[in-house]
Write a protein that holds these residues in place. Structure first.
Motif, short mmCIF file in Angstrom:
data_model
loop_
_atom_site.label_atom_id
_atom_site.label_comp_id
_atom_site.label_asym_id
_atom_site.label_seq_id
_atom_site.Cartn_x
_atom_site.Cartn_y
_atom_site.Cartn_z
N ILE A 85 0.82 -1.21 0.00
CA ILE A 85 0.00 0.00 0.00
C ILE A 85 0.86 1.27 0.00
CG2 ILE A 85 -0.34 0.32 2.48
CD1 ILE A 85 -3.28 0.86 1.92
N LYS A 86 2.00 1.22 0.65
CA LYS A 86 2.88 2.40 0.66
C LYS A 86 3.38 2.70 -0.74
CE LYS A 86 4.16 2.02 5.45
NZ LYS A 86 5.09 1.50 6.41
N ASN A 87 3.81 1.69 -1.47
CA ASN A 87 4.26 1.89 -2.86
C ASN A 87 3.11 2.35 -3.75
OD1 ASN A 87 6.86 1.05 -2.28
ND2 ASN A 87 6.44 -1.06 -2.80
N TRP A 88 1.98 1.68 -3.59
CA TRP A 88 0.81 1.99 -4.41
C TRP A 88 0.34 3.41 -4.19
CZ3 TRP A 88 -3.85 3.31 -2.18
CH2 TRP A 88 -4.88 3.51 -3.07
N LYS A 89 0.17 3.79 -2.94
CA LYS A 89 -0.36 5.12 -2.65
C LYS A 89 0.59 6.20 -3.14
CE LYS A 89 -3.05 7.65 0.53
NZ LYS A 89 -3.81 7.73 1.71
N THR A 121 0.22 -4.98 -11.34
CA THR A 121 1.55 -4.97 -10.75
C THR A 121 1.54 -5.30 -9.27
OG1 THR A 121 2.18 -3.26 -12.34
CG2 THR A 121 3.64 -3.57 -10.46
N PHE A 122 0.61 -4.68 -8.52
CA PHE A 122 0.60 -4.81 -7.06
C PHE A 122 -0.57 -5.61 -6.52
CE2 PHE A 122 2.76 -0.71 -7.82
CZ PHE A 122 3.99 -1.03 -7.27
N TRP A 123 -1.44 -6.12 -7.40
CA TRP A 123 -2.67 -6.79 -6.96
C TRP A 123 -3.49 -5.85 -6.11
CZ3 TRP A 123 -4.47 -11.92 -7.68
CH2 TRP A 123 -3.68 -12.67 -8.53
N TYR A 124 -3.51 -4.58 -6.50
CA TYR A 124 -4.22 -3.59 -5.72
C TYR A 124 -5.63 -3.44 -6.26
CZ TYR A 124 -4.82 -0.08 -2.34
OH TYR A 124 -5.26 0.59 -1.26
#
Length: 169
Positions: A96-100, A127-130
């Motif tokens: 979540i830190k990378n994604w946000k 990429t992140f399964w977000y």
């Protein structure tokens, strides 16, 4: 300090209870089938925590309190539930830190856009399964929307590609 809204409190409590029940039924978070549903439930719960300033200091305290309440109302053992939830939360916290950071940077760099392109939402998922629903929430908090139609078409195309690859394998 950002306080929880009533909606956030409900999401956190409902999702925590649901995750506890699913884990008690011997499910564990994974990328497949029912485990994926459990993973999404835990991640959605944590996303609400993440948006507040209380995330690191109170999540264990909250889980202990919630599980002690569940033990009062149910006869099942809730051993291992907290460990499973904390393990998934710890893994998701890194993501979540990378994604946000990526999403916030994209929004700042493209301030004139009111609709985030489906490619950005799909890249975060691929990429992140977000999950796209969390991307939509962040976009809405910045007064933006996401091109859901384009995202769904790309998602279906990726599923078809995966099925074709799987059948060849």
């Amino acid at each position: 300090t950002k306080q929880f809204s009533l909606t956030a409190r409900r999401i956190i409590s409902d999702h925590t209870r649901t995750a506890a029940m699913l884990i008690q039924e011997w499910l564990s978070p994974s990328n497949e089938w029912r485990g994926y549903v459990l993973r999404r439930i835990i991640r959605r719960m944590y996303f609400q925590w993440y948006q507040s300033d209380e995330v690191n200091t109170k999540i264990r305290e909250y889980l202990n309190h919630t599980l002690s309440l569940l033990k009062k109302f149910y006869t099942q053992s809730f051993d291992g539930v907290e460990e499973n939830i904390i393990a998934e939360v710890t893994q998701f916290d890194k993501t979540i830190k990378n994604w946000k950071q990526m999403l916030e940077s994209y929004i700042q760099d493209n301030n004139e856009l009111k609709v985030l392109p489906w490619q950005e939402a799909f890249k975060l998922y691929d990429t992140f399964w977000y999950p796209v629903d969390l991307t939509i929430e962040v976009a809405q908090s910045h007064g933006r929307t996401v091109d859901i139609d384009g995202y769904e078409k790309a998602f279906e195309s990726a599923k078809e590609t995966a099925r074709a690859w799987s059948s060849k394998k």
